[in-house]
Design a protein around this motif. Structure first.
Motif, short mmCIF file in Angstrom:
data_model
loop_
_atom_site.label_atom_id
_atom_site.label_comp_id
_atom_site.label_asym_id
_atom_site.label_seq_id
_atom_site.Cartn_x
_atom_site.Cartn_y
_atom_site.Cartn_z
N GLN A 43 64.41 69.63 54.47
CA GLN A 43 64.29 69.52 55.92
C GLN A 43 63.17 68.57 56.34
N TYR A 44 62.11 68.53 55.53
CA TYR A 44 60.93 67.76 55.95
C TYR A 44 60.13 67.38 54.71
N GLY A 103 61.90 73.22 53.14
CA GLY A 103 63.24 73.62 53.54
C GLY A 103 63.47 75.09 53.25
N THR A 104 64.69 75.53 53.42
CA THR A 104 65.08 76.91 53.14
C THR A 104 66.08 76.92 52.00
N ALA A 127 61.93 80.23 53.07
CA ALA A 127 61.49 78.89 53.43
C ALA A 127 60.23 78.55 52.64
N ARG A 158 64.55 63.74 54.32
CA ARG A 158 65.34 64.74 55.02
C ARG A 158 66.82 64.43 54.81
N LYS A 199 77.37 67.18 61.18
CA LYS A 199 76.09 67.82 60.87
C LYS A 199 76.33 68.76 59.70
N THR A 220 74.28 70.72 56.63
CA THR A 220 72.92 71.17 56.26
C THR A 220 71.91 70.37 57.09
N THR A 221 71.04 69.57 56.45
CA THR A 221 70.03 68.82 57.20
C THR A 221 70.42 67.35 57.37
N THR A 222 71.67 67.02 57.07
CA THR A 222 72.15 65.64 57.19
C THR A 222 73.03 65.49 58.43
#
Length: 429
Positions: free
Chosen positions: A225-226, A244-245, A294, A307, A345, A347-349
């Protein structure tokens, strides 16, 4: 058995969903005294008798004024045996998108049927949604059984119809319970007026139902995520972590992993969690993290991770896909046609995508697949997508997180569809 159970209600308009939920909360003594007093006052003002149980869940003012549920109302309550998160979903056809939202994380979906009317189109649609989302348990609450004089034959006929539909949709666990939300029959307390029924009450079933399968035993999936790279603190100047999680499996220092979509193999150097105190913020090595937690992962090698990257188990990588075959619940007023350009969208993409094929739509009358050149509001259909960026995707049957996605309007940001990725070869609806 997990101590937390997530459940959702669904059904046609006026089947009594909000009343059932209100009765459940009231009889479980999960309502505060001031709330009860307020509902009594509003019920009297509206001429709805001494106590309108539906008002306990129709929390929005607009809903109370209209006497309908228009949004997913989440409620939290507990008994001596377990805790519950409940999503009361609307019954109107135009709010089917809210039902998809409420059922997406549910362990149990309670589908209400009015004993006087039997199975309706929305019943079929909600069963189809539960089947697509692979909800572990479906409870058929044959409500308003008091209005058919507690007739066993009526109950059994409706139960048979729903079980037959569930079999066609691949739903293996359906429990039928005769209830009267208004009178309280078989909701929390067993009714003496249904002596012919020897199964559990609704609450008894919920207190003993298993949740979704434990995804901690599945292969590691960790969408990034980051990227954390502190620039000012000397102690962490060289720190590089990926936050991320954990979507599935578990991760520990020393594990061999692959970073997708690049496909680079490396080793986990550490798994960190934040430690915040009044005087400082720091990190602590968590050792191991499991699905749902997380954390921040450090890698042994300095790779190009951003990300949207997904860190996966080296011995069980899903690879990447640029083309997807999926089943979607279309949630937009504007029809979906071949050639439509959307954002996906996953997951995080977030990436651009184009619809290359519509493979058919689900006929709610026959539960068969019919030819379709477009999908309209509330249709459930098969589509093929071509995606601009490679996605680390699993089939939904294997992993509900990495196997699901949203389609989004690139111009206004509205959600257009909820999608479930099929196996590589494709699956029937």
């Amino acid at each position: 058995m997990s101590t937390l159970l997530r459940l959702a209600t669904a059904g046609s308009v006026d089947d009594g969903k909000s009343t059932l939920v209100g009765r459940l909360l009231h009889d479980c003594k999960a309502i505060l005294a001031d709330q009860i007093a307020h509902v009594q006052h509003v019920s009297s003002t509206r001429g709805a008798g001494d106590f309108d149980f539906a008002l306990l869940t129709d929390g929005l003012r607009a809903e109370r004024e209209q006497g309908i549920t228009i949004d997913v109302a989440y409620r939290y309550f507990a008994t001596d045996k377990r805790s519950f998160i409940l999503a009361d979903c609307p019954g109107h056809v135009q709010y089917t998108r809210n039902t998809v939202t409420g059922a997406s994380t549910a362990d149990v979906v309670i589908i209400l049927v009015d004993a006087r009317h039997g199975v309706l189109e929305q019943t079929r649609r909600h069963l189809a949604v539960a089947g697509l989302l692979r909800v572990p348990h479906v409870v058929l609450a044959v409500n308003k059984i008091d209005l058919v004089n507690y007739d066993e034959a009526v109950f059994k006929a409706i139960a048979k119809d729903v079980v037959d539909l569930a079999d066609q949709l691949g739903i293996s666990d359906v429990k039928a319970i005769p209830v009267s939300a208004l009178a309280g029959d078989n909701v929390v307390d067993r009714s003496t007026r249904t002596s012919w029924y020897d199964g559990p009450t609704l609450l008894e079933f919920l207190e003993n139902a298993d949740g979704r399968d434990d995804i901690s035993s599945q292969p590691l999936r960790f969408p990034v995520q980051y990227v954390i790279r502190p620039q000012t603190d000397d102690e962490y100047r060289d720190y590089r972590g990926y936050a991320g999680t954990v979507a599935a499996g578990k991760v520990s220092a020393g594990d061999e992993v692959i970073v997708l979509p690049a496909g680079r193999r490396t080793t986990v150097a550490g798994v960190d969690r934040a430690v915040v105190s009044p005087s400082s913020s720091a990190v602590a090595d968590a050792g191991t993290a499991v699905a749902g937690q997380a954390v921040t992962i450090r890698l042994a090698d300095n790779l190009d991770v951003a990300r949207g990257s997904v860190i996966v188990a080296a011995d069980s990588s899903p690879g990447t896909r640029r083309e997807l075959v999926a089943t979607v619940a279309w949630l937009s007023d504007r029809p979906l046609t071949v050639g439509a350009r959307v954002l996906i969208k996953h997951t995080t993409t977030t990436a651009q995508a184009i619809v290359t094929r519509i493979g058919g739509a689900l006929d709610l009358d026959t539960l068969g697949v019919i030819d379709a050149t477009e999908l309209n509001l509330n249709d459930i259909g098969k589509v093929q997508l071509k995606v601009a960026a490679p996605l680390a995707a699993d089939p939904y049957s294997s992993n509900a997180i990495t196997g699901s996605f949203l389609l989004i309007d690139a111009h206004d940001g509205w959600t257009l569809a909820a999608g479930m990725i099929d196996d590589v070869e494709g699956e029937p609806l």
